[in-house]
Design an enzyme around this catalytic site. Structure first.
Site, short mmCIF file in Angstrom:
data_model
loop_
_atom_site.label_atom_id
_atom_site.label_comp_id
_atom_site.label_asym_id
_atom_site.label_seq_id
_atom_site.Cartn_x
_atom_site.Cartn_y
_atom_site.Cartn_z
CG HIS A 12 3.03 -27.01 24.96
ND1 HIS A 12 3.52 -28.26 24.64
CD2 HIS A 12 1.92 -27.25 25.72
CE1 HIS A 12 2.77 -29.19 25.18
NE2 HIS A 12 1.78 -28.61 25.83
CG ASP A 14 -1.62 -28.32 24.85
OD1 ASP A 14 -1.01 -29.33 25.21
OD2 ASP A 14 -1.50 -27.20 25.38
CG ASP A 124 1.59 -29.48 29.44
OD1 ASP A 124 1.69 -29.16 30.65
OD2 ASP A 124 0.54 -29.35 28.79
CG HIS A 348 0.09 -33.67 27.00
ND1 HIS A 348 0.77 -33.56 25.80
CD2 HIS A 348 -0.19 -32.42 27.40
CE1 HIS A 348 0.90 -32.27 25.51
NE2 HIS A 348 0.33 -31.56 26.45
ZN LIG Z 1 0.15 -29.49 26.82
#
Ligand SMILES: [Zn+2]
Length: 899
Positions: A12, A14, A124, A348
Site C-alpha cells: 500500500h 502512501d 485505505d 488520501h
Molecule cells: Zn494510505
C-alpha cells in the site's frame, strides 16, 4: 473441494505522508526494481498489484526511464497489475469531476500497456462515498475492495442488528440509485497475509492464525490473503513460503494470484445469504473516534485552495474551452496534464491535510501550477467566446463587456468588471510619461452610465480607477508593453441565464446626466438592518448575532451566525476538545459596526469584534504528544495566557438576491484550537441533507448507539441543509468541508479553522504549519427556502453556484455569430433537480455534459446542445437508456452530443 488461498503480493503506497514525496519515492524505486527482478527471476511469481494507482508507473519511470520497456512488458504479461485509478484518492474532499478524471486517466494508463485491474480499490480511504456503486458501474467495474466503514461480525454471529454490519467479508453494496456491486471488505485489513514465514515451525503457527482469521469472515471457499502493507518491500521468497505452506496444509490450495482471478472464483461461489449494505460507509456503527472525518478541517487552507483551483479548471477552463474553442484547438493534452498534477494533491493523505509540513508545502506549489494552466486556458477561451458575441449594437465610443454565467442556474446579483478606458504603448513614449498620461484620465473623474444590449441604462456604477502596467503577448510577434487605465465597474444582472452571457457597455456621459435615472434608495436602515424583497437581516448591536426574517415563509431565525472558539488537543485526523471545555463566542461582546458599501444594488456591513482566547494548550499537550498518548486518553487544557482574536465579518445583501453572503477575515495567532460558525436554526428534525459526491446525502442528526465521541463531524461539498415541513436553511460554503449538526437547537456548525500541532496516527510527527498561523478567510452564505421540494432544490443549486462567480470580460465593438445575449447549453429542468458537475470534450472531441439528480425521486430533465445526444458512461461508451427518459433517483448522467 479444497479451500483455495489466494495470496496477492502488493504494497500500500502512501505517496507522501509521514515523509516527503521524494523520500517515499526513493523507497518506491527500490521496491519496483525488486519487483521487476523478481518477475524476471521467479517464474512462479504470479504478479504484483500496484495498489490500484497507476501513478506509481509515472513516479518510477521519472527516475528509471530506461526501464519503460520492462515495465510495459510486465503489464502486458499481467505481471504488474495496474489501475483502475490514477491515484488512491480521498472520497469526500475532491469534486465529482476529479473522481471521473481519476478513473479515466487510470484506465488510459493501464490499457496503454495491457489490461486494467478489474476491481474498484479503496483499501485505505477514510470512509466510502455512497455513489461508489453507480460510479464503478459507469467506470465499467462491478466489484470493489475496501478497508473501512463496515463492521464484520463473523460467521458465528450471523444475526446483525445494524445497517453497516456484515457477517462476511463479501457483501452486496447498493447505492442511492440502486446500482449494486460486489463489495469485498478487508475484514482483517489489507495486510492479513503479510510477511509469510518460510521456516516450517513459524509458518505453521502463522497459517493456523491467518487461516482462522480469514475463514471467520469468508463466505466462500476462496480465501483472500494480502501479502503486503503500508510501504512494505516485496516478499522475495514468496514462492518458497507458499511451497512450505502447501507441505504443511495439504487440505488447502495455495495460489499466488491476483484480484482478477480471485474475483472470478468468488463470484462463481457466492452464497445466497450475503448482507446488503446501502449508501455511504463512514464508520457509522463505531465509537466514532477513528472515523478520520476531522481530516476535513485539517489545514483548511488546502481545502480552500483546492476548491478555487477546481473551479478554475472545471467551470472556467474546461467548460469554456469546450464551448468556445474550435474542436481542433481543444487543449486535451494540457487539461489532462493539469488533472494529473491536481490529482497528486487528491490522494488520501494529501488533500486530507494529515501529513508532515513539507508534503503540504509541495501541494501548494502543485495547486499554483494547475491554477496557472487553468487561467491560461480560461483566458484564451473567454477571448474566443466574446470575439464571437455580437457587440456592434452598442454606440460608437462605448466600451462593451460581456458577463458570463458558468453555473447551471440563472443568476441575479452584482458583478464586478474591469474595463480598460485607454492605453499608452511603450513604443510611443517613455514609460513614466505614458503612466502620467493615463493617470490624468483616472483623475478626470469622468461620468459613465452602464447600458445593456438594448441601450437601456442598468443599475451599476464605476467604483474606482487604476493605472498600471500591462503587456500583450501576440502569437505571431514580439510582446507589446503599455500602461493602461481601468475603471472598476459594478453592474447588476437580472436572471442571467444558466450557461449564458449578456453584453453591457460603459458609456461616457456629460456630467449633469450622471445616474439620472438610477434609484438612490439604500438596502440599509439605521446602520444595522439590511433588507431586500426576500430578507430582513437585523444585526444585534448588543452581541452581533443576526435575526433573519425570511419574507417568503414569514419565518424568523434568531441568534444566527455566531463564531465559536474551542480548544483542540487532537491531531490532523481527530478533533478532541481540551479537558477544560472552555468555549468562547463572538456573542460574548458587542460588535463595532461599519458600513462598507451602501448602494441601491448592494449593502455590506462589517461586524468587528475582539475575542479574548487562550494562546495555546498547556505543556501537558506537548508531553502527551511526545509520549504518543492516544487522543482519547489526553487531559491537556488551554493555557491561561490570553490573546486577542480580531474578527471582521462582512455581511452582504444584494437587491433581488435571496443569498445572504458572509466574508470572514482574521489573523490567527492562537494554537491548539478550533473556530466554527454556528447557525442555531431551532429546526427540530431527524435528518440533514448535504452535498457529497454526485449525491445529496441524507444523514441522521444523531449518531448510532455505539457512538462515544462527543462530536459527530460530517463532510460536505458545497452545502448542508436542515428543513422541516415548513421550509428550512441551506448553508453554502466555499472550501469548508466539515460540518456538524447539534440536534438540541438545530444548529448547523461549519468548521472555519482547526489549529493542531501534530500529525497523529502511528507516531510522533510535529506539524507546526497545521496550526495555520497568519491571515485567514472564510466565505459562506445562507439561503432560505419554503416547504416545496422545488424551492429546496433551488437553494441547493444556488448554493453550488455561490462558489462559481460570474465572469466579466471586456471586448471591442464587433459583429459576431452569437447574439448579444444567449446560452451555450439549455437545460429544461422545471424541478431544479439536475446539477451539472462538468462540461467538457471527450477523446473524440465530442461535447460531454455530466451531472446528477439532487433528489431521491425521478424528475423530468432535458439537456439541449448541437448534435445528436446519447447517454454514455465515464468512457463515452453508450449505455442503454433514452436521453428523454426521466432522470432516475440519484442518477448520474453523462450526455454526449455527437456532431
Ligand atoms: Zn494510505
Amino acid at each position: 473441494m479444497k479451500k483455495k488461498v489466494f495470496v496477492i503480493s502488493h504494497s500500500h503506497w502512501d505517496r507522501e505522508w509521514y515523509m516527503s514525496f521524494e523520500k517515499h519515492r526513493l523507497r518506491l524505486v527500490k521496491l519496483v526494481d525488486e519487483v521487476l527482478d523478481l518477475i524476471d527471476n521467479d517464474p512462479e511469481f504470479n504478479s504484483f498489484q500496484l495498489d490500484g494507482q497507476a501513478i506509481i508507473i509515472d513516479d518510477y519511470l521519472a527516475i528509471r526511464p530506461e526501464n519503460k520497456e520492462r515495465v510495459d512488458r510486465a503489464i502486458a504479461n499481467g505481471k504488474l497489475r495496474v489501475g483502475p485509478f490514477y491515484v488512491l484518492q480521498d472520497d469526500f474532499l475532491i469534486s465529482p469531476e476529479a473522481h471521473v478524471k481519476d478513473f479515466q486517466i487510470g484506465r488510459q494508463m493501464s490499457e496503454t500497456a495491457g489490461k486494467m485491474m478489474g476491481i474498484g480499490y479503496f483499501p485505505d480511504t477514510f470512509g466510502n462515498m455512497g455513489q461508489t456503486p453507480q460510479m464503478l458501474k459507469l467506470a465499467g467495474l462491478d466489484a470493489v475492495a475496501f478497508g473501512r466503514g463496515v463492521k464484520p461480525t463473523g460467521l458465528n454471529n450471523q444475526v446483525t442488528d445494524g445497517n453497516f454490519e456484515s457477517p462476511f467479508s463479501e457483501m452486496k453494496w447498493i447505492g442511492p440509485d440502486k446500482s449494486e456491486v460486489l463489495g469485498i471488505l478487508f475484514a482483517n485489513w489489507y495486510s492479513n497475509g503479510n510477511e509469510i514465514p518460510v521456516d516450517p515451525t513459524e509458518a505453521k503457527a502463522y497459517w493456523q492464525q491467518k487461516l482462522a482469521d480469514v475463514e471467520k469472515y469468508a463466505s466462500t471457499d476462496n480465501l483472500l490473503l494480502m501479502n503486503g502493507v503500508d510501504h512494505q518491500p516485496v516478499q522475495k521468497d514468496i514462492s518458497q513460503a507458499l511451497a512450505v505452506a502447501r507441505e504443511l496444509f495439504p487440505d488447502y490450495e495455495f495460489i499466488h494470484s491476483n484480484f482478477d482471478e480471485y474475483l472470478a472464483a468468488v463470484k462463481a461461489d457466492l452464497p445466497e445469504n450475503l448482507s446488503t449494505i446501502e449508501g455511504e460507509l463512514t464508520s457509522q456503527e463505531t465509537d466514532g473516534w477513528y472515523t478520520l472525518t476531522n481530516t476535513a478541517s485539517s489545514r483548511v487552507y488546502l481545502k480552500q485552495k483546492n476548491a478555487a483551483v477546481q473551479r478554475q479548471l472545471i467551470n472556467e477552463a474546461t467548460q469554456l474551452a469546450a464551448i468556445a474553442l474550435p474542436k481542433s484547438d481543444y487543449p486535451q493534452a494540457q487539461l489532462k496534464y493539469a488533472w494529473k498534477v491536481l490529482l497528486e494533491n487528491h490522494i488520501h493523505d494529501s488533500i486530507t491535510g494529515c501529513s508532515i509540513d513539507p508534503v503540504h508545502r509541495e501541494m501548494m506549489t502543485r495547486f499554483e501550477k494547475v491554477a496557472a494552466i487553468a487561467e491560461s486556458i480560461s483566458d484564451e477561451a473567454q477571448k474566443a467566446l466574446v470575439a464571437d458575441i455580437r457587440t456592434d449594437q452598442f454606440p460608437e465610443g462605448t466600451l462593451p463587456f460581456v458577463v458570463i454565467n458558468p453555473s447551471d442556474i440563472a443568476r441575479t446579483g452584482v458583478v464586478t468588471a474591469e474595463v480598460e478606458l485607454d492605453r499608452a504603448l511603450f513604443k510611443d513614449g517613455r514609460p513614466d510619461e505614458q503612466f502620467a498620461k493615463m493617470q490624468l484620465i483616472a483623475q478626470q473623474n469622468r461620468h459613465y452610465t452602464i447600458i445593456d444590449g438594448k441601450g437601456q441604462a442598468v443599475a451599476g456604477r464605476v467604483t474606482g480607477y487604476t493605472t498600471r502596467f500591462g503587456a500583450d503577448l501576440p502569437d505571431d510577434r514580439f510582446r507589446v508593453p503599455y500602461i493602461g487605465v481601468y475603471a472598476q465597474v459594478e453592474v447588476q444582472v437580472h436572471d442571467l441565464a444558466a450557461f449564458g452571457w449578456e453584453t453591457f457597455a460603459l458609456q461616457l456621459e456629460a456630467q449633469n446626466q450622471r445616474y439620472a435615472d438610477q434609484p438612490s434608495e439604500s438596502l440599509i436602515t439605521d446602520g444595522h438592518i439590511l433588507e431586500n424583497d426576500y430578507l430582513t437581516v437585523t444585526i444585534s448591536q448588543v452581541d452581533g448575532s443576526l435575526t433573519i426574517l425570511d419574507k417568503r415563509t414569514h419565518k424568523t431565525y434568531q441568534r444566527m451566525v455566531v463564531i465559536e472558539d474551542t480548544g483542540d488537543m487532537g491531531n490532523e485526523y481527530i478533533y478532541k476538545e481540551t479537558a477544560d471545555q472552555k468555549r468562547i463566542y463572538s456573542t460574548d461582546q458587542a460588535p463595532r459596526l461599519q458600513i462598507k458599501q451602501d448602494t441601491p444594488e448592494k449593502a455590506t456591513v462589517e461586524l468587528n469584534s475582539t475575542l479574548q482566547i487562550p494562546k495555546q494548550a498547556t505543556d501537558q499537550l506537548a508531553y502527551e504528544q511526545r509520549a504518543v498518548i492516544d487522543i482519547t486518553h489526553r487531559q491537556a487544557t488551554r493555557s491561561s495566557e490570553m490573546i486577542d482574536l480580531e474578527l471582521h465579518l462582512a455581511v452582504t445583501l444584494e437587491a433581488d438576491n435571496p443569498t445572504l453572503q458572509f466574508d470572514l477575515t482574521y489573523d490567527n495567532q492562537a494554537m491548539d484550537h478550533r473556530l466554527r460558525v454556528l447557525f442555531p436554526t431551532q429546526l427540530q428534525t431527524d435528518f440533514n441533507e448535504s452535498e457529497s459526491i454526485f449525491e445529496v446525502v441524507k444523514r441522521n442528526n444523531r449518531p448510532e448507539k455505539y457512538w462515544e465521541n462527543p462530536t459527530n463531524p460530517q463532510r460536505q461539498q458545497a452545502f448542508v441543509n436542515l428543513h422541516d415541513d415548513q421550509g428550512g436553511v441551506t448553508v453554502a460554503s466555499d472550501g469548508l468541508n466539515e460540518y456538524e449538526i447539534l440536534p438540541q437547537d438545530g444548529t448547523i456548525a461549519v468548521t472555519l479553522l482547526r489549529s493542531v500541532g501534530e500529525l497523529g496516527d502511528w507516531g510522533y510527527f510535529l506539524t507546526p504549519e497545521a496550526q495555520c498561523q497568519g491571515p485567514q478567510h472564510a466565505h459562506f452564505a445562507l439561503i432560505f427556502h419554503g416547504p416545496q421540494t422545488v424551492d429546496r432544490l433551488k437553494s441547493y443549486r444556488l448554493a453550488r453556484a455561490f462558489a462559481a462567480p460570474m465572469l466579466a470580460v471586456q471586448t471591442t465593438r464587433h459583429a459576431g455569430q452569437r447574439a448579444n445575449m444567449g446560452q451555450w447549453l439549455t437545460i429544461d429542468d422545471p424541478d431544479n433537480a439536475f446539477a451539472v458537475t462538468g462540461v467538457e470534450r471527450d477523446a473524440d472531441q465530442q461535447l460531454i455534459v455530466r451531472g446528477y439528480n439532487l433528489d431521491s425521486t425521478p424528475h423530468s430533465v432535458q439537456v439541449k446542445s448541437a448534435g445528436v445526444d446519447a447517454l454514455v458512461d465515464f468512457q463515452s461508451a453508450p449505455i442503454q437508456r433514452a436521453t428523454d427518459s426521466e432522470l432516475a433517483p440519484a442518477e448520474i448522467r453523462n450526455y454526449r452530443f455527437k456532431v
